[in-house]
Design an enzyme around this catalytic site. Structure first.
Site, PDB file in Angstrom:
ATOM      1  CD  GLU A   1      58.896  44.180  37.512  1.00 21.56           C
ATOM      2  OE1 GLU A   1      58.343  43.293  36.838  1.00 21.56           O
ATOM      3  OE2 GLU A   1      60.117  44.026  37.838  1.00 21.56           O
TER       4      GLU A   1
ATOM      5  CE1 TYR B   1      48.940  42.134  42.914  1.00 22.86           C
ATOM      6  CE2 TYR B   1      50.046  44.241  42.161  1.00 22.86           C
ATOM      7  CZ  TYR B   1      49.349  42.959  41.906  1.00 22.86           C
ATOM      8  OH  TYR B   1      49.136  42.425  40.646  1.00 22.86           O
TER       9      TYR B   1
HETATM   10  C1  LIG Z   1      43.906  43.410  39.827  1.00 23.38           C
HETATM   11  C2  LIG Z   1      42.628  42.450  39.852  1.00 23.38           C
HETATM   12  C3  LIG Z   1      43.297  41.057  39.596  1.00 23.38           C
HETATM   13  C4  LIG Z   1      42.131  42.325  41.130  1.00 23.38           C
HETATM   14  O1  LIG Z   1      41.101  41.466  41.329  1.00 23.38           O
HETATM   15  P1  LIG Z   1      39.501  41.633  42.116  1.00 23.38           P
HETATM   16  O2  LIG Z   1      39.181  39.827  42.390  1.00 23.38           O
HETATM   17  O3  LIG Z   1      38.810  42.266  41.082  1.00 23.38           O
HETATM   18  O4  LIG Z   1      40.018  42.153  43.321  1.00 23.38           O
HETATM   19  P2  LIG Z   1      38.930  42.773  44.329  1.00 23.38           P
HETATM   20  O5  LIG Z   1      37.761  42.277  44.479  1.00 23.38           O
HETATM   21  O6  LIG Z   1      39.795  43.052  45.612  1.00 23.38           O
HETATM   22  O7  LIG Z   1      38.426  44.290  43.807  1.00 23.38           O
HETATM   23  C5  LIG Z   1      39.538  45.287  43.564  1.00 23.38           C
HETATM   24  C6  LIG Z   1      38.730  46.798  43.526  1.00 23.38           C
HETATM   25  O8  LIG Z   1      37.685  46.890  42.303  1.00 23.38           O
HETATM   26  C7  LIG Z   1      36.430  47.563  42.954  1.00 23.38           C
HETATM   27  N1  LIG Z   1      35.251  46.616  41.979  1.00 23.38           N
HETATM   28  C8  LIG Z   1      34.310  46.519  42.255  1.00 23.38           C
HETATM   29  N2  LIG Z   1      33.347  45.933  41.476  1.00 23.38           N
HETATM   30  C9  LIG Z   1      34.403  45.937  40.537  1.00 23.38           C
HETATM   31  C10 LIG Z   1      34.069  45.382  38.953  1.00 23.38           C
HETATM   32  N3  LIG Z   1      32.927  44.921  38.491  1.00 23.38           N
HETATM   33  N4  LIG Z   1      35.374  45.263  38.009  1.00 23.38           N
HETATM   34  C11 LIG Z   1      36.390  45.907  38.671  1.00 23.38           C
HETATM   35  N5  LIG Z   1      36.500  46.385  40.035  1.00 23.38           N
HETATM   36  C12 LIG Z   1      35.440  46.289  40.765  1.00 23.38           C
HETATM   37  C13 LIG Z   1      36.457  46.799  44.168  1.00 23.38           C
HETATM   38  O9  LIG Z   1      35.712  47.444  44.876  1.00 23.38           O
HETATM   39  C14 LIG Z   1      37.740  46.870  44.870  1.00 23.38           C
HETATM   40  O10 LIG Z   1      38.107  48.256  45.038  1.00 23.38           O
HETATM   41  P3  LIG Z   1      39.083  48.189  46.504  1.00 23.38           P
HETATM   42  O11 LIG Z   1      40.347  48.102  46.177  1.00 23.38           O
HETATM   43  O12 LIG Z   1      38.843  49.905  46.782  1.00 23.38           O
HETATM   44  O13 LIG Z   1      38.358  47.601  47.595  1.00 23.38           O
HETATM   45  C15 LIG Z   1      41.750  42.643  38.884  1.00 23.38           C
HETATM   46  O14 LIG Z   1      41.086  43.943  38.828  1.00 23.38           O
HETATM   47  C16 LIG Z   1      42.430  42.402  37.424  1.00 23.38           C
HETATM   48  O15 LIG Z   1      42.188  41.303  36.812  1.00 23.38           O
HETATM   49  N6  LIG Z   1      42.690  43.557  36.775  1.00 23.38           N
HETATM   50  C17 LIG Z   1      43.051  43.528  35.346  1.00 23.38           C
HETATM   51  C18 LIG Z   1      44.485  42.916  35.315  1.00 23.38           C
HETATM   52  C19 LIG Z   1      45.347  43.560  36.178  1.00 23.38           C
HETATM   53  O16 LIG Z   1      45.632  44.904  36.382  1.00 23.38           O
HETATM   54  N7  LIG Z   1      46.407  42.751  36.726  1.00 23.38           N
HETATM   55  C20 LIG Z   1      47.443  43.234  37.819  1.00 23.38           C
HETATM   56  C21 LIG Z   1      48.610  43.565  36.917  1.00 23.38           C
HETATM   57  S1  LIG Z   1      50.099  44.055  37.948  1.00 23.38           S
END
Ligand SMILES: CC(C)(COP(=O)(O)OP(=O)(O)OC[C@H]1O[C@@H](n2cnc3c(N)ncnc32)[C@H](O)[C@@H]1OP(=O)(O)O)[C@@H](O)C(=O)NCCC(=O)NCCS
Length: 151
Positions: free
Chosen positions: A103, A115
């Site tokens: 979810e 995802y």
């Molecule tokens: C969701 C999450 C796990 C993604 O991890 P990630 O390794 O940052 O993923 P990505 O590297 O693919 O980046 C995601 C996006 O953030 C952008 N981004 C770039 N720099 C970033 C930064 N410093 N901080 C956050 N996002 C950034 C990326 O460009 C990318 O954009 P796109 O999807 O348009 O390509 C992470 O954002 C997170 O931990 N979020 C908080 C917890 C959460 O929401 N978990 C999911 C619950 S269901």
């Protein structure tokens, strides 16, 4: 490197958890998952001996129900989330898992895009699922064989 989470990891995990979620889990919730829930599998992503992210799921019948996934804020945007999830998905497929579900908050486009890249598709919506702001949850699923073909 992706490896199983241990109780020793919890101090670091709690820092990431608090930086990632509006209603973070307690340390006890993680401990219960690690020590008492036979269906639970929790993994850490370690880069240079530092835990930078984690992912948990429940393995029930042939299905994985993802409970949480997070990357430490200072390591986001470098596709580490994709690396972690792809690795766990491949590992679980080898263990006989056929599909995974999760979810996600309707407003969490960053997670939804991640995802979708991994092959998850939208399957439904739970109205007002999140108790803090009554936000809807989107329900997403992936068939692991389709993911394996791509990954
Ligand atoms: C969701 C999450 C796990 C993604 O991890 P990630 O390794 O940052 O993923 P990505 O590297 O693919 O980046 C995601 C996006 O953030 C952008 N981004 C770039 N720099 C970033 C930064 N410093 N901080 C956050 N996002 C950034 C990326 O460009 C990318 O954009 P796109 O999807 O348009 O390509 C992470 O954002 C997170 O931990 N979020 C908080 C917890 C959460 O929401 N978990 C999911 C619950 S269901």
């Amino acid at each position: 490197m992706v490896r199983l989470m241990k109780e020793d990891d919890l101090e670091r995990i709690m820092k990431i958890e608090h930086a990632s979620f509006p209603t973070p889990w307690s340390p006890q919730a993680f401990i219960t998952e690690l020590t008492e829930n036979e269906y639970a599998r929790y993994f850490c992503l370690e880069i240079g001996e530092k835990v930078i992210g984690y992912m948990g799921l429940w393995f029930i019948l042939e299905e994985g129900h993802i409970t949480n996934v997070a990357i430490a804020p200072e390591f986001r945007g470098q596709r580490f989330g994709e690396l972690l999830m792809r690795s766990v998905m491949q590992r679980m497929q080898v263990e006989g898992m056929e599909r995974m579900t999760l979810e996600v908050r309707a407003s969490n486009y960053t997670a939804q895009r991640l995802y979708e890249r991994l092959g998850f598709v939208l399957a439904g919506r739970r109205k007002g699922y999140y108790s803090d702001n009554r936000e809807d949850a989107l329900i997403m699923w992936v068939e692991l064989d389709s993911m394996g073909a791509k990954g």
